[in-house]
Scaffold this motif. Sequence first.
Motif, mmCIF file in Angstrom:
data_model
loop_
_atom_site.group_PDB
_atom_site.id
_atom_site.type_symbol
_atom_site.label_atom_id
_atom_site.label_comp_id
_atom_site.label_asym_id
_atom_site.label_seq_id
_atom_site.Cartn_x
_atom_site.Cartn_y
_atom_site.Cartn_z
ATOM 1 N N UNK A 14 -3.539 -5.286 4.409
ATOM 2 C CA UNK A 14 -3.302 -5.327 2.967
ATOM 3 C C UNK A 14 -2.780 -3.973 2.469
ATOM 4 N N UNK A 15 -2.032 -4.039 1.372
ATOM 5 C CA UNK A 15 -1.684 -2.851 0.604
ATOM 6 C C UNK A 15 -0.763 -1.868 1.285
ATOM 7 N N UNK A 16 0.094 -2.330 2.202
ATOM 8 C CA UNK A 16 0.987 -1.418 2.898
ATOM 9 C C UNK A 16 2.295 -1.204 2.161
ATOM 10 N N UNK A 17 2.968 -0.092 2.479
ATOM 11 C CA UNK A 17 4.233 0.234 1.841
ATOM 12 C C UNK A 17 5.180 0.836 2.864
ATOM 13 N N UNK A 18 6.435 0.330 2.877
ATOM 14 C CA UNK A 18 7.446 0.834 3.804
ATOM 15 C C UNK A 18 8.811 0.376 3.325
ATOM 16 N N UNK A 19 9.864 0.951 3.892
ATOM 17 C CA UNK A 19 11.208 0.472 3.577
ATOM 18 C C UNK A 19 11.343 -0.986 3.979
ATOM 19 N N UNK A 20 10.914 -1.309 5.204
ATOM 20 C CA UNK A 20 10.920 -2.679 5.707
ATOM 21 C C UNK A 20 9.601 -2.949 6.424
ATOM 22 N N UNK A 21 9.071 -4.164 6.228
ATOM 23 C CA UNK A 21 7.826 -4.511 6.905
ATOM 24 C C UNK A 21 6.636 -3.748 6.351
ATOM 25 N N UNK A 22 6.237 -4.064 5.128
ATOM 26 C CA UNK A 22 5.092 -3.370 4.554
ATOM 27 C C UNK A 22 3.826 -3.554 5.368
ATOM 28 N N UNK A 23 3.649 -4.750 5.949
ATOM 29 C CA UNK A 23 2.473 -5.026 6.780
ATOM 30 C C UNK A 23 2.758 -4.791 8.257
ATOM 31 N N UNK A 24 3.795 -5.478 8.781
ATOM 32 C CA UNK A 24 4.093 -5.457 10.219
ATOM 33 C C UNK A 24 5.605 -5.397 10.412
#
Length: 290
Positions: free
Chosen positions: A208-218
């Motif tokens: 939960x609650x992830x942040x990224x350019x692509x694939x916030x979770x995986x």
Amino acid sequence: SFFDGTAWTDLVPELGGSGAHRWSSTGPGELHFCAGTFYVNLYPHHEVDVLGDTTDGPVILDGSAVGSVASWVSPNLHPTIRDVTLRNGNGATTSNSGRTGGGGIACVGPGSSVTVDGVTADANIARYGAGMFLWDCDADVVDSAFTNNVADYSGGGIFAENSTVELDRTIVDGGTATQFSGGGIYVTGGTFSVAPAEVYLSPTTLVVGGSATNGGAVYLNLGATGVCDSALIADHTANSGAVHVAANTSWTNLNCNYANNANADVFTAVGGSYTFFGPSDTVCTDVGCF
């Protein structure tokens, strides 16, 4: 204290007190910590288990922002790390592919594995894999948490290259990949090992609650495979989706639960494979969403 199978060695004079303490092993054994906070950077070169005794309170291992908290870099090691909190690590372990990471845990093989049981990796930083960094090292993770870890590039919570990761009764929360992908988990194959790259999320796992350019979770890359078995993937922010399935990778959804993810639950790039069983989710590809 350290137990080598025959005798105990008191390490309080070596590892106690404030300031960073770097420790390396001279042979296999068990490294035991009682309740309290220890400012350590552990670099066992042998099969050394790191074990906390939480009878009188939590065991906190603090990396003092100068290196990995616990790092195993040798072939064919199979350590266990149990009942400790790893915080304030700054990943400084380099894999055979040249990547540097592992603020909390680092395991670099080949042919290695690590058991992570009852561990919290919180507020660690690294270029790759701020919470945990794996290269040709399989990880069995149970009853653990990776929270608020930040990677400059990929794998805020976990970065796994040529490694199989199984998460059970585990939460990956608030992971951030600042410049690239996989806020929670980044899994990739590579050219430096033939070991498989896989991730399995059990029914009792939360990402939960992830942040990224692509694939916030995986984010899956270079032949990696992923299975979400009734786990929860929620509240992620990314341009593509919570799960990013790159070309030549595969994601299998077994009743996976998605909620409140920006843009898409699953993004499948051209050449990526997505197998779906269970409730509906939002899926996007390079040509649109459905």
